[in-house]
Design a protein around this motif. Structure first.
Motif, PDB file in Angstrom:
ATOM      1  N   UNK A  44      23.355  -9.370 -12.539  1.00 46.73           N
ATOM      2  CA  UNK A  44      24.126  -8.822 -11.414  1.00 46.73           C
ATOM      3  C   UNK A  44      23.379  -7.646 -10.797  1.00 46.73           C
ATOM      4  N   UNK A  45      22.890  -6.732 -11.623  1.00 45.31           N
ATOM      5  CA  UNK A  45      22.172  -5.563 -11.109  1.00 45.31           C
ATOM      6  C   UNK A  45      20.898  -5.960 -10.362  1.00 45.31           C
ATOM      7  N   UNK A  46      20.185  -6.951 -10.895  1.00 48.48           N
ATOM      8  CA  UNK A  46      18.947  -7.411 -10.255  1.00 48.48           C
ATOM      9  C   UNK A  46      19.231  -8.012  -8.878  1.00 48.48           C
ATOM     10  N   UNK A  47      20.235  -8.875  -8.813  1.00 48.47           N
ATOM     11  CA  UNK A  47      20.543  -9.525  -7.539  1.00 48.47           C
ATOM     12  C   UNK A  47      21.133  -8.551  -6.525  1.00 48.47           C
ATOM     13  N   UNK A  48      22.002  -7.646  -6.963  1.00 43.33           N
ATOM     14  CA  UNK A  48      22.554  -6.678  -6.011  1.00 43.33           C
ATOM     15  C   UNK A  48      21.457  -5.745  -5.513  1.00 43.33           C
ATOM     16  N   UNK A  49      20.512  -5.434  -6.371  1.00 46.09           N
ATOM     17  CA  UNK A  49      19.378  -4.604  -5.956  1.00 46.09           C
ATOM     18  C   UNK A  49      18.498  -5.317  -4.948  1.00 46.09           C
ATOM     19  N   UNK A  50      18.249  -6.600  -5.187  1.00 43.75           N
ATOM     20  CA  UNK A  50      17.405  -7.383  -4.284  1.00 43.75           C
ATOM     21  C   UNK A  50      18.075  -7.595  -2.927  1.00 43.75           C
ATOM     22  N   UNK A  51      19.384  -7.789  -2.940  1.00 47.89           N
ATOM     23  CA  UNK A  51      20.116  -8.061  -1.699  1.00 47.89           C
ATOM     24  C   UNK A  51      20.492  -6.794  -0.935  1.00 47.89           C
ATOM     25  N   UNK A  52      20.564  -5.686  -1.634  1.00 44.55           N
ATOM     26  CA  UNK A  52      20.931  -4.430  -0.975  1.00 44.55           C
ATOM     27  C   UNK A  52      22.276  -4.537  -0.285  1.00 44.55           C
ATOM     28  N   UNK A  53      22.341  -4.097   0.962  1.00 47.53           N
ATOM     29  CA  UNK A  53      23.575  -4.109   1.734  1.00 47.53           C
ATOM     30  C   UNK A  53      24.071  -5.503   2.084  1.00 47.53           C
ATOM     31  N   UNK A  54      23.245  -6.512   1.902  1.00 52.56           N
ATOM     32  CA  UNK A  54      23.653  -7.884   2.212  1.00 52.56           C
ATOM     33  C   UNK A  54      24.364  -8.562   1.034  1.00 52.56           C
ATOM     34  N   UNK A  55      24.461  -7.862  -0.101  1.00 54.32           N
ATOM     35  CA  UNK A  55      25.104  -8.438  -1.280  1.00 54.32           C
ATOM     36  C   UNK A  55      26.603  -8.625  -1.052  1.00 54.32           C
ATOM     37  N   UNK A  56      27.137  -9.770  -1.478  1.00 53.77           N
ATOM     38  CA  UNK A  56      28.574 -10.005  -1.373  1.00 53.77           C
ATOM     39  C   UNK A  56      29.295  -9.116  -2.381  1.00 53.77           C
ATOM     40  N   UNK A  57      30.537  -8.765  -2.065  1.00 47.90           N
ATOM     41  CA  UNK A  57      31.347  -7.978  -2.982  1.00 47.90           C
ATOM     42  C   UNK A  57      31.785  -8.856  -4.152  1.00 47.90           C
ATOM     43  N   UNK A  58      32.023  -8.220  -5.277  1.00 44.80           N
ATOM     44  CA  UNK A  58      32.487  -8.962  -6.441  1.00 44.80           C
ATOM     45  C   UNK A  58      33.906  -9.456  -6.188  1.00 44.80           C
ATOM     46  N   UNK A  59      34.127 -10.770  -6.325  1.00 49.10           N
ATOM     47  CA  UNK A  59      35.490 -11.295  -6.160  1.00 49.10           C
ATOM     48  C   UNK A  59      36.338 -10.963  -7.379  1.00 49.10           C
ATOM     49  N   UNK A  60      37.633 -11.143  -7.240  1.00 47.40           N
ATOM     50  CA  UNK A  60      38.548 -10.958  -8.365  1.00 47.40           C
ATOM     51  C   UNK A  60      38.675 -12.303  -9.065  1.00 47.40           C
ATOM     52  N   UNK A  61      38.428 -12.320 -10.376  1.00 44.86           N
ATOM     53  CA  UNK A  61      38.507 -13.557 -11.151  1.00 44.86           C
ATOM     54  C   UNK A  61      39.784 -13.568 -11.972  1.00 44.86           C
ATOM     55  N   UNK A  62      40.441 -14.711 -11.990  1.00 46.08           N
ATOM     56  CA  UNK A  62      41.674 -14.884 -12.745  1.00 46.08           C
ATOM     57  C   UNK A  62      41.489 -16.090 -13.651  1.00 46.08           C
ATOM     58  N   UNK A  63      41.298 -15.830 -14.927  1.00 47.10           N
ATOM     59  CA  UNK A  63      41.056 -16.908 -15.875  1.00 47.10           C
ATOM     60  C   UNK A  63      42.354 -17.582 -16.342  1.00 47.10           C
ATOM     61  N   UNK A  64      43.493 -17.211 -15.726  1.00 47.64           N
ATOM     62  CA  UNK A  64      44.774 -17.831 -16.074  1.00 47.64           C
ATOM     63  C   UNK A  64      45.284 -18.750 -14.974  1.00 47.64           C
TER      64      UNK A  64
END
Length: 100
Positions: A44-64
């Motif tokens: 996650x850190x590598x990809x957010x670093x590579x994408x910079x401001x173009x990185x998508x926000x983390x979605x909310x995950x619901x495993x239920x």
């Protein structure tokens, strides 16, 4: 394409963090799951670093599935051989109780 990969890494990161914090993972496996979890966080850190401001926000995950699938906790999870996957052991619960 990288944002798709980042979304998948967000999912994997959240999955391992949730599994570890829930107590679902038996003690003898927490070290390996912890290692995998740290790797997912690094991805996650590598990809957010590579994408910079173009990185998508983390979605909310619901495993239920929105509360439609009850959350269960395993009280005893021994390592057993699964006949279908004979080459590798799988975790098969022996006793499951509904979590409150």
């Amino acid at each position: 394409m990288l944002n798709f990969a980042l979304t998948l890494e967000y999912l994997e990161d959240e999955f391992y963090r949730t599994a570890l914090s829930s107590g679902f993972i038996p003690g003898q496996f927490t070290e390996v799951f912890g290692t995998i979890s740290r790797h997912e966080s690094e991805h996650v850190m590598t990809l957010t670093g590579a994408l910079g401001g173009a990185a998508v926000a983390k979605p909310r995950f619901d495993f239920t599935a929105g509360g439609n699938i009850p959350i269960y906790s395993v009280t005893s999870v021994p390592l057993r051989w699964c006949p279908k996957h004979w080459k590798r052991p799988m975790l098969l619960p022996t006793r499951v109780r509904r979590a409150n």
